[in-house]
Design a protein around this motif. Structure first.
Motif, mmCIF file in Angstrom:
data_model
loop_
_atom_site.group_PDB
_atom_site.id
_atom_site.type_symbol
_atom_site.label_atom_id
_atom_site.label_comp_id
_atom_site.label_asym_id
_atom_site.label_seq_id
_atom_site.Cartn_x
_atom_site.Cartn_y
_atom_site.Cartn_z
ATOM 1 N N VAL A 102 -22.145 -0.095 13.289
ATOM 2 C CA VAL A 102 -21.144 0.952 13.037
ATOM 3 C C VAL A 102 -19.740 0.390 13.213
ATOM 4 N N THR A 103 -19.545 -0.400 14.268
ATOM 5 C CA THR A 103 -18.246 -1.034 14.506
ATOM 6 C C THR A 103 -17.880 -1.945 13.347
ATOM 7 N N LEU A 104 -18.846 -2.706 12.856
ATOM 8 C CA LEU A 104 -18.608 -3.619 11.740
ATOM 9 C C LEU A 104 -18.205 -2.848 10.484
ATOM 10 N N VAL A 105 -18.896 -1.746 10.213
ATOM 11 C CA VAL A 105 -18.590 -0.943 9.026
ATOM 12 C C VAL A 105 -17.175 -0.367 9.107
ATOM 13 N N PHE A 106 -16.829 0.202 10.271
ATOM 14 C CA PHE A 106 -15.485 0.755 10.442
ATOM 15 C C PHE A 106 -14.421 -0.338 10.336
ATOM 16 N N PHE A 107 -14.716 -1.509 10.895
ATOM 17 C CA PHE A 107 -13.780 -2.637 10.807
ATOM 18 C C PHE A 107 -13.544 -3.037 9.356
ATOM 19 N N LEU A 108 -14.628 -3.157 8.580
ATOM 20 C CA LEU A 108 -14.497 -3.553 7.179
ATOM 21 C C LEU A 108 -13.747 -2.504 6.366
ATOM 22 N N MET A 109 -13.975 -1.234 6.670
ATOM 23 C CA MET A 109 -13.240 -0.170 5.986
ATOM 24 C C MET A 109 -11.748 -0.266 6.279
ATOM 25 N N ALA A 110 -11.403 -0.471 7.548
ATOM 26 C CA ALA A 110 -9.998 -0.593 7.927
ATOM 27 C C ALA A 110 -9.380 -1.858 7.329
ATOM 28 N N LEU A 111 -10.175 -2.927 7.258
ATOM 29 C CA LEU A 111 -9.702 -4.183 6.676
ATOM 30 C C LEU A 111 -9.378 -4.007 5.198
ATOM 31 N N LEU A 112 -10.252 -3.330 4.460
ATOM 32 C CA LEU A 112 -10.022 -3.098 3.034
ATOM 33 C C LEU A 112 -8.788 -2.229 2.808
ATOM 34 N N ASP A 113 -8.626 -1.207 3.634
ATOM 35 C CA ASP A 113 -7.426 -0.366 3.535
ATOM 36 C C ASP A 113 -6.175 -1.194 3.818
ATOM 37 N N GLY A 114 -6.257 -2.037 4.843
ATOM 38 C CA GLY A 114 -5.125 -2.904 5.179
ATOM 39 C C GLY A 114 -4.799 -3.879 4.061
ATOM 40 N N PHE A 115 -5.839 -4.362 3.384
ATOM 41 C CA PHE A 115 -5.642 -5.263 2.249
ATOM 42 C C PHE A 115 -4.845 -4.575 1.144
ATOM 43 N N VAL A 116 -5.197 -3.327 0.849
ATOM 44 C CA VAL A 116 -4.487 -2.577 -0.196
ATOM 45 C C VAL A 116 -3.042 -2.321 0.217
ATOM 46 N N ILE A 117 -2.833 -1.974 1.481
ATOM 47 C CA ILE A 117 -1.475 -1.722 1.971
ATOM 48 C C ILE A 117 -0.625 -2.987 1.872
ATOM 49 N N PHE A 118 -1.198 -4.120 2.268
ATOM 50 C CA PHE A 118 -0.453 -5.381 2.185
ATOM 51 C C PHE A 118 -0.140 -5.725 0.730
ATOM 52 N N PHE A 119 -1.097 -5.490 -0.160
ATOM 53 C CA PHE A 119 -0.875 -5.753 -1.586
ATOM 54 C C PHE A 119 0.275 -4.910 -2.118
ATOM 55 N N LEU A 120 0.275 -3.627 -1.804
ATOM 56 C CA LEU A 120 1.317 -2.732 -2.300
ATOM 57 C C LEU A 120 2.689 -3.123 -1.746
ATOM 58 N N LEU A 121 2.734 -3.500 -0.461
ATOM 59 C CA LEU A 121 3.997 -3.951 0.129
ATOM 60 C C LEU A 121 4.506 -5.215 -0.567
ATOM 61 N N SER A 122 3.610 -6.158 -0.791
ATOM 62 C CA SER A 122 3.990 -7.420 -1.428
ATOM 63 C C SER A 122 4.399 -7.206 -2.877
ATOM 64 N N THR A 125 -1.236 -1.148 10.482
ATOM 65 C CA THR A 125 -2.483 -0.780 9.812
ATOM 66 C C THR A 125 -3.131 -1.963 9.105
ATOM 67 N N ILE A 126 -2.399 -3.074 8.975
ATOM 68 C CA ILE A 126 -2.925 -4.254 8.284
ATOM 69 C C ILE A 126 -3.747 -5.126 9.230
ATOM 70 N N TYR A 127 -3.209 -5.385 10.417
ATOM 71 C CA TYR A 127 -3.885 -6.273 11.368
ATOM 72 C C TYR A 127 -4.388 -5.522 12.609
ATOM 73 N N PHE A 128 -3.459 -4.887 13.307
ATOM 74 C CA PHE A 128 -3.776 -4.338 14.621
ATOM 75 C C PHE A 128 -4.870 -3.277 14.577
ATOM 76 N N ALA A 129 -4.833 -2.410 13.564
ATOM 77 C CA ALA A 129 -5.833 -1.335 13.473
ATOM 78 C C ALA A 129 -7.257 -1.874 13.333
ATOM 79 N N PRO A 130 -7.534 -2.722 12.328
ATOM 80 C CA PRO A 130 -8.905 -3.260 12.234
ATOM 81 C C PRO A 130 -9.299 -4.121 13.425
ATOM 82 N N LEU A 131 -8.343 -4.842 14.002
ATOM 83 C CA LEU A 131 -8.642 -5.695 15.154
ATOM 84 C C LEU A 131 -8.981 -4.854 16.390
ATOM 85 N N SER A 132 -8.286 -3.738 16.563
ATOM 86 C CA SER A 132 -8.577 -2.847 17.690
ATOM 87 C C SER A 132 -9.959 -2.232 17.547
ATOM 88 N N ILE A 133 -10.349 -1.957 16.299
ATOM 89 C CA ILE A 133 -11.697 -1.422 16.058
ATOM 90 C C ILE A 133 -12.741 -2.488 16.377
#
Length: 268
Positions: free
Chosen positions: A144-164, A216-224
């Motif tokens: 469950v932790t892994l799934v939530f981490f991957l979900m947060a990671l994918l969201d962070g990836f999109v956020i970083f892409f949009l910022l860049s 939301t890019i690094y800290f959020a998925p890492l905290s999960i």
């Protein structure tokens, strides 16, 4: 959709053909990661039983080792160089050729970025994680932790892409976005918790980071991943990520719309 999938496959093949460069980057990233871990060991006095109290709970040396390893993995996932081509296309005027083509330039660039990111994961990210598992006993708490981490990671990836992407298309108004990219990179490293976890920062700094999208890019998925976030915190994190994705997407569309009107191509 068929076009984007075909382009994705071609981009993956081309990027993978230059894997020797990625291997060198992986070695460099591995060395940097080991140095960081050694610094945290010094901070903790090589005491794996020592715990530092924070607003996110007690932080052990094992937590910091896991945080560092996975942080470098996230860096490999999100930090691709494909967005630099956006700036180059605008400055050279080649962007005009893409504007007349029957597909979205934003989706085209996102597809290119995803392909490049997957290559980085295969050549750099997975070997780095394997190294962490073998030598630093990196473990995930549960599926469950892994799934939530991957979900947060994918969201962070999109956020970083949009910022860049947003920074890249500012090239409609400025000659070079290099200084802007440098500033953005520095801000992300500080406010995202990429280098130093936000656990150790002051309440004022934490409130400031809460108002920005970078955590939301690094800290959020890492905290999960390190189990330092409650179930309520995880739900709030996903909502925050989704809100930022919508806000940044609207900003990108608006800047892109006005940028096209600003576009002046030399010689035509």
């Amino acid at each position: 959709m068929a076009f984007y999938f075909s382009f994705f496959v071609n981009t993956f093949k081309v990027t993978f053909s230059y894997r020797s460069n990625s291997i060198l980057k992986m070695i460099n990233r591995l060395i940097f990661m080991i140095v960081q871990i050694e610094i945290w060991k010094i901070v903790y006095g090589y005491d794996f039983a020592k715990k530092i109290s924070t607003d996110y709970g007690l932080i052990t040396l094992n937590d910091m080792i896991a945080y560092t390893v996975v942080s470098h993995f996230i860096f490999i996932v999100v930090q691709t160089t494909s967005l630099k081509s956006v700036n180059d296309k605008i400055n050279s005027g080649d962007i005009a050729l893409y504007l007349i083509r029957p597909y979205s330039f934003l989706t085209y660039t996102f597809t290119e970025t995803v392909a490049a990111s997957l290559v980085s994961c295969v050549i750099q990210g997975f070997p780095l994680l394997l190294f962490g598992i073998l030598f630093f006993h990196l473990r995930v708490d549960s599926l469950v932790t892994l799934v939530f981490f991957l979900m947060a990671l994918l969201d962070g990836f999109v956020i970083f892409f949009l910022l860049s992407f947003l920074c890249s298309i500012i090239a409609f108004w400025v000659v070079q976005t290099g200084p802007i990219d440098t500033i953005l990179s520095g801000i992300i490293k500080i406010f995202s918790g990429a280098w130093i976890p936000l656990w150790f920062f002051s309440p004022f700094f934490l409130k400031l980071s809460d108002a920005l999208p970078f955590k939301t890019i690094y800290f959020a998925p890492l905290s999960i991943f390190t189990r330092k976030m409650s179930s309520l915190g995880i739900r709030e994190t996903f909502i925050t990520q989704w809100v930022w994705m919508v806000v940044l997407f609207i900003l990108v569309r608006a800047v892109w719309f006005f940028g096209q009107k600003k576009l002046v191509v030399q010689g035509g």
